[in-house]
Motif scaffolding. Structure first.
Motif, PDB file in Angstrom:
ATOM      1  N   ILE A  30     -13.342  -9.800   0.362  1.00 23.03           N
ATOM      2  CA  ILE A  30     -13.191  -9.650   1.702  1.00 23.03           C
ATOM      3  C   ILE A  30     -14.165 -10.602   2.403  1.00 23.03           C
ATOM      4  CG2 ILE A  30     -13.508  -8.351   3.904  1.00 23.03           C
ATOM      5  CD1 ILE A  30     -12.351  -6.039   2.171  1.00 23.03           C
ATOM      6  N   ALA A  31     -15.475 -10.589   1.841  1.00 25.35           N
ATOM      7  CA  ALA A  31     -16.496 -11.509   2.496  1.00 25.35           C
ATOM      8  C   ALA A  31     -16.119 -13.124   2.318  1.00 25.35           C
ATOM      9  CB  ALA A  31     -17.916 -11.290   1.799  1.00 25.35           C
ATOM     10  N   ASP A  32     -15.564 -12.940   1.065  1.00 23.66           N
ATOM     11  CA  ASP A  32     -15.154 -14.479   0.735  1.00 23.66           C
ATOM     12  C   ASP A  32     -14.107 -15.113   1.650  1.00 23.66           C
ATOM     13  OD1 ASP A  32     -16.927 -14.619  -1.170  1.00 23.66           O
ATOM     14  OD2 ASP A  32     -15.577 -14.153  -2.912  1.00 23.66           O
ATOM     15  N   ALA A  33     -13.091 -14.002   1.876  1.00 25.64           N
ATOM     16  CA  ALA A  33     -12.020 -14.449   2.734  1.00 25.64           C
ATOM     17  C   ALA A  33     -12.418 -14.724   4.356  1.00 25.64           C
ATOM     18  CB  ALA A  33     -10.825 -13.111   2.820  1.00 25.64           C
ATOM     19  N   PHE A  34     -13.584 -13.941   4.813  1.00 25.71           N
ATOM     20  CA  PHE A  34     -14.114 -14.393   5.996  1.00 25.71           C
ATOM     21  C   PHE A  34     -14.923 -15.604   6.218  1.00 25.71           C
ATOM     22  CE2 PHE A  34     -14.144  -9.559   7.024  1.00 25.71           C
ATOM     23  CZ  PHE A  34     -13.043  -9.465   7.540  1.00 25.71           C
ATOM     24  N   GLU A  35     -15.485 -16.049   4.996  1.00 28.66           N
ATOM     25  CA  GLU A  35     -16.135 -17.240   5.037  1.00 28.66           C
ATOM     26  C   GLU A  35     -15.321 -18.224   4.835  1.00 28.66           C
ATOM     27  OE1 GLU A  35     -17.658 -20.777   3.535  1.00 28.66           O
ATOM     28  OE2 GLU A  35     -16.429 -19.451   2.162  1.00 28.66           O
ATOM     29  N   GLU A  36     -14.221 -17.979   4.336  1.00 27.01           N
ATOM     30  CA  GLU A  36     -13.112 -19.106   4.141  1.00 27.01           C
ATOM     31  C   GLU A  36     -12.519 -19.548   5.624  1.00 27.01           C
ATOM     32  OE1 GLU A  36      -9.245 -19.991   1.512  1.00 27.01           O
ATOM     33  OE2 GLU A  36      -9.659 -17.771   2.072  1.00 27.01           O
ATOM     34  N   GLN A  37     -12.169 -18.462   6.292  1.00 23.44           N
ATOM     35  CA  GLN A  37     -11.695 -18.751   7.441  1.00 23.44           C
ATOM     36  C   GLN A  37     -12.554 -19.390   8.524  1.00 23.44           C
ATOM     37  OE1 GLN A  37      -9.815 -15.238   9.560  1.00 23.44           O
ATOM     38  NE2 GLN A  37      -8.971 -16.566  10.956  1.00 23.44           N
ATOM     39  N   ALA A  38     -13.656 -18.671   8.473  1.00 21.32           N
ATOM     40  CA  ALA A  38     -14.643 -19.152   9.354  1.00 21.32           C
ATOM     41  C   ALA A  38     -15.154 -20.786   9.090  1.00 21.32           C
ATOM     42  CB  ALA A  38     -15.974 -18.417   9.225  1.00 21.32           C
ATOM     43  N   ARG A  39     -15.018 -20.912   7.770  1.00 24.62           N
ATOM     44  CA  ARG A  39     -15.335 -22.468   7.400  1.00 24.62           C
ATOM     45  C   ARG A  39     -14.240 -23.346   7.985  1.00 24.62           C
ATOM     46  NH1 ARG A  39     -13.064 -25.170   3.980  1.00 24.62           N
ATOM     47  NH2 ARG A  39     -12.430 -23.063   2.656  1.00 24.62           N
ATOM     48  N   VAL A  40     -12.969 -23.009   7.628  1.00 21.24           N
ATOM     49  CA  VAL A  40     -11.695 -23.932   8.150  1.00 21.24           C
ATOM     50  C   VAL A  40     -11.879 -23.885   9.710  1.00 21.24           C
ATOM     51  CG1 VAL A  40      -9.390 -24.017   8.346  1.00 21.24           C
ATOM     52  CG2 VAL A  40     -10.463 -23.314   6.184  1.00 21.24           C
ATOM     53  N   LEU A  41     -12.083 -22.565  10.590  1.00 19.34           N
ATOM     54  CA  LEU A  41     -12.162 -23.002  11.930  1.00 19.34           C
ATOM     55  C   LEU A  41     -13.358 -23.807  12.427  1.00 19.34           C
ATOM     56  CD1 LEU A  41     -11.523 -19.217  12.873  1.00 19.34           C
ATOM     57  CD2 LEU A  41      -9.946 -21.033  13.155  1.00 19.34           C
ATOM     58  N   ILE A  42     -14.433 -23.604  11.895  1.00 15.49           N
ATOM     59  CA  ILE A  42     -15.799 -24.509  12.204  1.00 15.49           C
ATOM     60  C   ILE A  42     -15.171 -25.943  11.879  1.00 15.49           C
ATOM     61  CG2 ILE A  42     -17.996 -25.105  11.920  1.00 15.49           C
ATOM     62  CD1 ILE A  42     -18.187 -21.777  11.445  1.00 15.49           C
ATOM     63  N   GLU A  43     -14.787 -26.268  10.752  1.00 16.05           N
ATOM     64  CA  GLU A  43     -14.567 -27.720  10.352  1.00 16.05           C
ATOM     65  C   GLU A  43     -13.462 -28.217  11.295  1.00 16.05           C
ATOM     66  OE1 GLU A  43     -13.274 -27.648   6.252  1.00 16.05           O
ATOM     67  OE2 GLU A  43     -15.207 -27.261   5.501  1.00 16.05           O
ATOM     68  N   ALA A  44     -12.582 -27.387  11.698  1.00 18.25           N
ATOM     69  CA  ALA A  44     -11.592 -27.965  12.717  1.00 18.25           C
ATOM     70  C   ALA A  44     -12.055 -28.231  14.100  1.00 18.25           C
ATOM     71  CB  ALA A  44     -10.195 -26.804  12.536  1.00 18.25           C
ATOM     72  N   GLY A  45     -13.104 -27.727  14.363  1.00 16.64           N
ATOM     73  CA  GLY A  45     -13.647 -27.851  15.835  1.00 16.64           C
ATOM     74  C   GLY A  45     -13.741 -26.903  16.735  1.00 16.64           C
ATOM     75  N   VAL A  46     -13.974 -25.653  16.507  1.00 19.56           N
ATOM     76  CA  VAL A  46     -14.031 -24.366  17.333  1.00 19.56           C
ATOM     77  C   VAL A  46     -15.393 -24.730  17.840  1.00 19.56           C
ATOM     78  CG1 VAL A  46     -12.424 -22.945  16.356  1.00 19.56           C
ATOM     79  CG2 VAL A  46     -14.747 -22.730  15.579  1.00 19.56           C
ATOM     80  N   ASP A  47     -15.543 -23.984  19.107  1.00 15.64           N
ATOM     81  CA  ASP A  47     -17.041 -24.042  19.645  1.00 15.64           C
ATOM     82  C   ASP A  47     -17.869 -22.905  19.281  1.00 15.64           C
ATOM     83  OD1 ASP A  47     -16.738 -26.511  21.334  1.00 15.64           O
ATOM     84  OD2 ASP A  47     -15.093 -25.283  22.471  1.00 15.64           O
ATOM     85  N   LEU A  48     -17.094 -21.789  19.054  1.00  9.89           N
ATOM     86  CA  LEU A  48     -17.554 -20.694  18.553  1.00  9.89           C
ATOM     87  C   LEU A  48     -16.577 -19.715  17.867  1.00  9.89           C
ATOM     88  CD1 LEU A  48     -17.219 -17.847  21.407  1.00  9.89           C
ATOM     89  CD2 LEU A  48     -17.534 -20.339  22.066  1.00  9.89           C
ATOM     90  N   ILE A  49     -17.103 -18.533  17.070  1.00 13.35           N
ATOM     91  CA  ILE A  49     -16.309 -17.685  16.520  1.00 13.35           C
ATOM     92  C   ILE A  49     -16.214 -16.506  17.178  1.00 13.35           C
ATOM     93  CG2 ILE A  49     -16.059 -16.487  14.389  1.00 13.35           C
ATOM     94  CD1 ILE A  49     -15.574 -19.254  13.679  1.00 13.35           C
ATOM     95  N   CYS A  50     -14.936 -15.900  17.421  1.00 20.50           N
ATOM     96  CA  CYS A  50     -14.889 -14.578  18.115  1.00 20.50           C
ATOM     97  C   CYS A  50     -14.292 -13.552  16.944  1.00 20.50           C
ATOM     98  CB  CYS A  50     -13.893 -14.853  19.294  1.00 20.50           C
ATOM     99  SG  CYS A  50     -13.452 -13.297  20.273  1.00 20.50           S
ATOM    100  N   LEU A  51     -15.150 -12.553  16.670  1.00 25.66           N
ATOM    101  CA  LEU A  51     -14.822 -11.329  15.837  1.00 25.66           C
ATOM    102  C   LEU A  51     -13.935 -10.466  16.836  1.00 25.66           C
ATOM    103  CD1 LEU A  51     -18.105 -11.352  13.977  1.00 25.66           C
ATOM    104  CD2 LEU A  51     -16.023 -12.834  13.507  1.00 25.66           C
ATOM    105  N   GLU A  52     -12.869 -10.188  16.464  1.00 25.86           N
ATOM    106  CA  GLU A  52     -11.973  -9.283  17.126  1.00 25.86           C
ATOM    107  C   GLU A  52     -11.694  -7.957  16.592  1.00 25.86           C
ATOM    108  OE1 GLU A  52      -9.245 -10.758  20.083  1.00 25.86           O
ATOM    109  OE2 GLU A  52      -9.307 -12.718  18.853  1.00 25.86           O
ATOM    110  N   THR A  53     -11.812  -6.685  17.296  1.00 22.99           N
ATOM    111  CA  THR A  53     -11.416  -5.266  16.977  1.00 22.99           C
ATOM    112  C   THR A  53     -11.851  -5.075  15.394  1.00 22.99           C
ATOM    113  OG1 THR A  53      -9.197  -6.184  15.899  1.00 22.99           O
ATOM    114  CG2 THR A  53      -9.345  -5.427  18.382  1.00 22.99           C
ATOM    115  N   PHE A  54     -13.084  -5.270  15.131  1.00 24.30           N
ATOM    116  CA  PHE A  54     -13.665  -4.897  13.751  1.00 24.30           C
ATOM    117  C   PHE A  54     -14.401  -3.687  14.116  1.00 24.30           C
ATOM    118  CE2 PHE A  54     -13.348  -9.237  12.772  1.00 24.30           C
ATOM    119  CZ  PHE A  54     -13.368  -9.425  11.537  1.00 24.30           C
TER     120      PHE A  54
END
Length: 151
Positions: free
Chosen positions: A127-151
């Motif tokens: 699960i940690a790897d899956a979150f890291e994978e998605q965060a990496r792609v989002l950051i590389e794609a150019g988001v300004d910030l990450i929004c963690l929702e409904t955890f």
């Protein structure tokens, strides 16, 4: 080209308004719960763009990408895990296009649907790897910030 101020500086100036629910808007516009809302980033880009545009017009200061369920675990429920990178990158591109240089783009990340207290250490690591994978792609794609929702 104007650049946005640092996000932490922007929120010091008073209320900061994010957009609203992407999934609810897509559902109301014909993407039903038996389909992946996130796959609309590839198959129904104009619809996703219109939702962002409506939130921009309504006064949102940040647009949240249509990636709430774009982690490997959630995408696998629809057989889409191999499209993870394409789905996340398309979502950022759509939101960034609508946001221009006037709004922030927040990369949405939601839960995996797994119950952490019932998992082994190896499963928690996946699960940690899956979150890291998605965060990496989002950051590389150019988001300004990450929004963690409904955890």
């Amino acid at each position: 080209m104007k650049t946005l101020p640092n996000f932490l500086d922007a929120i010091k100036d008073g209320p900061f308004v994010f957009d609203g629910g992407m999934g609810t808007q897509l559902y109301e516009r014909g993407v039903y719960i038996n389909h992946s809302f996130d796959s609309a980033n590839l198959s129904r880009q104009q619809l996703v763009r219109q939702v962002h545009e409506d939130y921009r017009v309504a006064g949102a200061m940040a647009l949240t990408t249509n990636t709430f369920s774009s982690n490997r675990f959630k995408l696998s429920r629809h057989g889409l895990e191999e499209q993870l990178e394409a789905i996340n990158r398309a979502a950022v591109a759509i939101a960034r296009d609508v946001a221009g240089q006037k709004l922030y783009v927040a990369g949405s990340m939601g839960p995996t649907g797994q119950t952490p207290t019932m998992l082994t250490e190896g499963e928690l690591g996946a699960i940690a790897d899956a979150f890291e994978e998605q965060a990496r792609v989002l950051i590389e794609a150019g988001v300004d910030l990450i929004c963690l929702e409904t955890f």
